[in-house]
Design an enzyme around this catalytic site. Structure first.
Site, PDB file in Angstrom:
ATOM      1  N   PHE A  62      -4.258   2.813  15.046  1.00 14.28           N
ATOM      2  CA  PHE A  62      -4.799   3.765  14.080  1.00 14.28           C
ATOM      3  C   PHE A  62      -5.939   3.067  13.354  1.00 14.28           C
ATOM      4  O   PHE A  62      -5.942   1.841  13.221  1.00 14.28           O
ATOM      5  CB  PHE A  62      -3.734   4.171  13.046  1.00 14.28           C
ATOM      6  CG  PHE A  62      -2.921   5.358  13.458  1.00 14.28           C
ATOM      7  CD1 PHE A  62      -1.966   5.248  14.446  1.00 14.28           C
ATOM      8  CD2 PHE A  62      -3.112   6.595  12.850  1.00 14.28           C
ATOM      9  CE1 PHE A  62      -1.204   6.342  14.831  1.00 14.28           C
ATOM     10  CE2 PHE A  62      -2.365   7.701  13.223  1.00 14.28           C
ATOM     11  CZ  PHE A  62      -1.406   7.576  14.218  1.00 14.28           C
ATOM     12  N   LYS A  71     -10.231  -4.999  18.876  1.00 18.97           N
ATOM     13  CA  LYS A  71      -8.807  -5.310  19.066  1.00 18.97           C
ATOM     14  C   LYS A  71      -8.367  -5.112  20.514  1.00 18.97           C
ATOM     15  O   LYS A  71      -7.218  -5.364  20.858  1.00 18.97           O
ATOM     16  CB  LYS A  71      -7.962  -4.440  18.127  1.00 18.97           C
ATOM     17  CG  LYS A  71      -8.271  -4.703  16.637  1.00 18.97           C
ATOM     18  CD  LYS A  71      -7.262  -4.050  15.728  1.00 18.97           C
ATOM     19  CE  LYS A  71      -7.647  -4.225  14.267  1.00 18.97           C
ATOM     20  NZ  LYS A  71      -6.510  -4.552  13.398  1.00 18.97           N
ATOM     21  N   ASN A 117       0.869  -1.189   0.000  1.00 19.50           N
ATOM     22  CA  ASN A 117       0.000   0.000   0.000  1.00 19.50           C
ATOM     23  C   ASN A 117       0.895   1.225   0.000  1.00 19.50           C
ATOM     24  O   ASN A 117       2.123   1.115   0.040  1.00 19.50           O
ATOM     25  CB  ASN A 117      -0.939  -0.016   1.212  1.00 19.50           C
ATOM     26  CG  ASN A 117      -0.154  -0.063   2.503  1.00 19.50           C
ATOM     27  OD1 ASN A 117       0.526   0.881   2.867  1.00 19.50           O
ATOM     28  ND2 ASN A 117      -0.207  -1.196   3.193  1.00 19.50           N
ATOM     29  N   PRO A 158      -1.199 -12.293  10.616  1.00 16.41           N
ATOM     30  CA  PRO A 158      -1.497 -12.106  12.045  1.00 16.41           C
ATOM     31  C   PRO A 158      -1.875 -10.659  12.315  1.00 16.41           C
ATOM     32  O   PRO A 158      -1.330  -9.749  11.674  1.00 16.41           O
ATOM     33  CB  PRO A 158      -0.185 -12.460  12.740  1.00 16.41           C
ATOM     34  CG  PRO A 158       0.869 -12.433  11.682  1.00 16.41           C
ATOM     35  CD  PRO A 158       0.200 -12.662  10.362  1.00 16.41           C
TER      36      PRO A 158
HETATM   37  O1  PMT Z   1       2.632   6.378   6.432  1.00 15.62           O
HETATM   38  P1  PMT Z   1       1.933   7.655   5.999  1.00 15.62           P
HETATM   39  O2  PMT Z   1       2.006   7.878   4.501  1.00 15.62           O
HETATM   40  O3  PMT Z   1       2.400   8.835   6.799  1.00 15.62           O
HETATM   41  O4  PMT Z   1       0.374   7.501   6.297  1.00 15.62           O
HETATM   42  C1  PMT Z   1      -0.059   7.372   7.612  1.00 15.62           C
HETATM   43  C2  PMT Z   1      -1.155   6.288   7.752  1.00 15.62           C
HETATM   44  C3  PMT Z   1      -2.387   6.727   7.001  1.00 15.62           C
HETATM   45  C4  PMT Z   1      -0.663   4.937   7.212  1.00 15.62           C
HETATM   46  C5  PMT Z   1      -1.424   6.156   9.292  1.00 15.62           C
HETATM   47  O5  PMT Z   1      -1.816   7.389   9.818  1.00 15.62           O
HETATM   48  C6  PMT Z   1      -2.501   5.120   9.596  1.00 15.62           C
HETATM   49  O6  PMT Z   1      -3.685   5.400   9.578  1.00 15.62           O
HETATM   50  N1  PMT Z   1      -2.048   3.862   9.896  1.00 15.62           N
HETATM   51  C7  PMT Z   1      -2.902   2.715  10.076  1.00 15.62           C
HETATM   52  C8  PMT Z   1      -3.200   2.123   8.744  1.00 15.62           C
HETATM   53  C9  PMT Z   1      -4.008   0.850   8.838  1.00 15.62           C
HETATM   54  O7  PMT Z   1      -3.569  -0.163   8.350  1.00 15.62           O
HETATM   55  O8  PMT Z   1      -5.117   0.918   9.488  1.00 15.62           O
HETATM   56  P2  PMT Z   1      -6.152  -0.338   9.653  1.00 15.62           P
HETATM   57  O9  PMT Z   1      -7.426   0.326   9.962  1.00 15.62           O
HETATM   58  O10 PMT Z   1      -6.108  -1.234   8.486  1.00 15.62           O
HETATM   59  O11 PMT Z   1      -5.568  -1.117  10.901  1.00 15.62           O
HETATM   60  C10 PMT Z   1      -6.005  -0.851  12.225  1.00 15.62           C
HETATM   61  C11 PMT Z   1      -4.871  -1.019  13.214  1.00 15.62           C
HETATM   62  O12 PMT Z   1      -4.464  -2.388  13.263  1.00 15.62           O
HETATM   63  C12 PMT Z   1      -3.635  -0.207  12.895  1.00 15.62           C
HETATM   64  O13 PMT Z   1      -3.104   0.257  14.101  1.00 15.62           O
HETATM   65  C13 PMT Z   1      -2.710  -1.243  12.231  1.00 15.62           C
HETATM   66  O14 PMT Z   1      -1.336  -0.914  12.447  1.00 15.62           O
HETATM   67  C14 PMT Z   1      -3.086  -2.512  12.985  1.00 15.62           C
HETATM   68  N2  PMT Z   1      -2.923  -3.766  12.244  1.00 15.62           N
HETATM   69  C15 PMT Z   1      -3.651  -3.994  11.110  1.00 15.62           C
HETATM   70  C16 PMT Z   1      -3.536  -5.215  10.486  1.00 15.62           C
HETATM   71  C17 PMT Z   1      -2.650  -6.199  11.003  1.00 15.62           C
HETATM   72  N3  PMT Z   1      -2.513  -7.377  10.415  1.00 15.62           N
HETATM   73  N4  PMT Z   1      -1.949  -5.934  12.104  1.00 15.62           N
HETATM   74  C18 PMT Z   1      -2.057  -4.735  12.737  1.00 15.62           C
HETATM   75  O15 PMT Z   1      -1.404  -4.497  13.749  1.00 15.62           O
END
Ligand code: PMT
Length: 410
Positions: A323, A341, A210, A305
């Site tokens: 996030f 979570k 991504n 995971p």
């Molecule tokens: O990197 P930049 O270009 O500065 O952009 C910043 C950002 C938009 C990437 C950042 O601010 C952000 O929003 N990061 C989280 C992106 C994300 O994957 O969100 P999610 O809604 O899909 O995941 C939710 C949370 O679970 C996040 O904390 C993620 O790190 C975590 N996660 C998700 C999937 C996974 N398999 N393991 C995780 O730990």
């Protein structure tokens, strides 16, 4: 009390078109309570006059290494001792190179060697000069020696190019200066965070990923280190310099990120999941490059995971902040993630807008907790990161105080 009250800021100005912003910077630093003295390199005087800066700072401007007007004729030593912070804005490629090499051939480079005050550089240069391997090597050298960097930002440049190399805007530089003195809020706290994308290979030359640039996560790592935390940054594949004082572990895939995090989770007090982790990976990685054999190609994906859920389920459990990057129903999805979570906080990040979120230098977020939804916070990623770290620090201390109060008396 103004945030820079009683602080003595030595503003160094080197030769670059961004020097015109330094006049405004002097005014805003003074508004924040700082006493400002200005040192200019000869090249800086080609872009802005010492007289302007003298009028705005209310102090004589220093230009010469050997200054007969200075006490003991050693202006550089007096200024080096006087400063609580040396802020160089703009910091040119040439200036970074000279300081990295330890060259002291003018007043500003000499006092950078002589001072014990923190150094904060705001680079400004053409994007190709910034990306040049020599500048990146100098950045690495300076960062490793503890020099802090504010920026550069990305965007249209005075030379007509577009890319990284713009000096940050004045309010962001003032915030960065304040951040240098805000240390201590996370003193003694071990903070781990993830940043950037993960890359899931399909065959030896292709992958699923991504467009996370890592900027938000790296800004959080820098802000946490400035606040005194011991920071471990688990970074996906991004090309960003490691912030000063941060220990970095580079990974590629979600499985590697998961392993790196879980190996260290027992030793962390706060975990922030800022990485955009791929939810799925290829069930099988083709050993050779996949050939075009038909009109369609089917890939079987399996779940990765969930790193942050595993962190939140770990005992002992760090204060866990996730996030939520969403393109629709931001707050509803963020609240669901908080609960599903098992997190303490979720930072809701609208990624449907092109001016914030993925890749941008700016962001707008809301902090979601079981207690309710915070107000939107926006600005440069550095400014948003500082505000988030301050918020997280206050909530961590409140949680710790509550836990301590709940312990039975011995
Ligand atoms: O990197 P930049 O270009 O500065 O952009 C910043 C950002 C938009 C990437 C950042 O601010 C952000 O929003 N990061 C989280 C992106 C994300 O994957 O969100 P999610 O809604 O899909 O995941 C939710 C949370 O679970 C996040 O904390 C993620 O790190 C975590 N996660 C998700 C999937 C996974 N398999 N393991 C995780 O730990």
């Amino acid at each position: 009390m103004p945030q820079l009250a009683n602080r003595q800021v030595l503003l160094g100005i080197t030769g670059g078109i961004a020097a015109y912003k330094s006049a405004e910077l002097v005014r805003r630093l003074r508004d924040a309570g700082a006493t400002v003295r200005v040192v200019m390199t000869p090249a800086a005087c080609e872009f802005i006059t010492p007289l302007t800066l003298q009028a705005l700072s209310g102090e004589p401007v220093h230009l010469d290494l050997l200054d007969p007007a200075a006490e003991a004729a050693m202006g550089h030593i007096e200024l080096a001792r006087w400063a609580d912070l040396v802020l160089v804005a703009p910091a040119s490629a040439d200036f970074m190179a000279r300081v990295a090499a330890g060259i002291a051939d003018d007043l500003l480079s000499t006092l950078c060697l002589a001072t014990k005050a923190p150094l904060l550089f705001a680079p400004a240069m053409n994007q190709a000069m910034w990306s040049n391997a020599a500048t990146q090597q100098n950045l690495h050298t300076l960062t490793a020696r503890g020099v802090r960097f504010a920026g550069p930002g990305e965007g249209a440049q005075a030379c007509g190019d577009t890319g990284p190399g713009r000096m940050l805007e004045v309010p962001d530089l003032v915030s960065a200066a304040i951040g240098v003195f805000a240390g201590g809020l996370l003193a003694g706290v071990r903070l781990m965070l993830t940043a950037g994308p993960t890359r899931e290979p399909i065959d030896p030359v292709r992958y699923i990923s991504n467009s996370s640039s890592g900027k938000m996560g790296f800004a959080l790592a820098a802000a946490a280190a400035d606040a005194g935390a011991e920071v471990t940054l688990v970074a996906g594949p991004v090309s960003l310099p490691t912030p000063a004082g941060v220990s970095r572990i580079d990974v590629i895939t979600a499985a590697e990120m998961h392993a790196a995090v879980m190996a260290r989770v027992a030793d962390c007090d706060v975990f922030i999941g800022c990485a955009a982790v791929a939810d799925y990976r290829a069930a099988e990685i083709a050993p050779q490059k996949i050939k075009k054999t038909g009109e369609t190609l089917e890939l079987r994906l399996v779940r990765n995971p969930d790193i942050i859920a595993a962190v939140a389920a770990h005992r002992p459990r760090p204060f866990t902040v996730g996030f939520a990057a969403e393109t629709n129903d931001l707050l509803a999805h963020a609240r669901q993630k908080l609960e599903r979570k098992g997190l303490d906080l979720v930072i809701a990040n609208d990624v449907s807008r092109s001016d914030i979120g993925f890749g941008s230098d700016h962001n707008e977020v809301r902090v979601i907790s079981a207690a309710g939804d915070g107000e939107p916070q926006n600005g440069s990623k550095q400014a948003v990161a500082r505000a988030l770290i301050e918020d997280i620090a206050h909530r961590l201390h409140a949680t710790r105080a509550q836990t301590a109060g709940a312990l039975p008396a011995c």
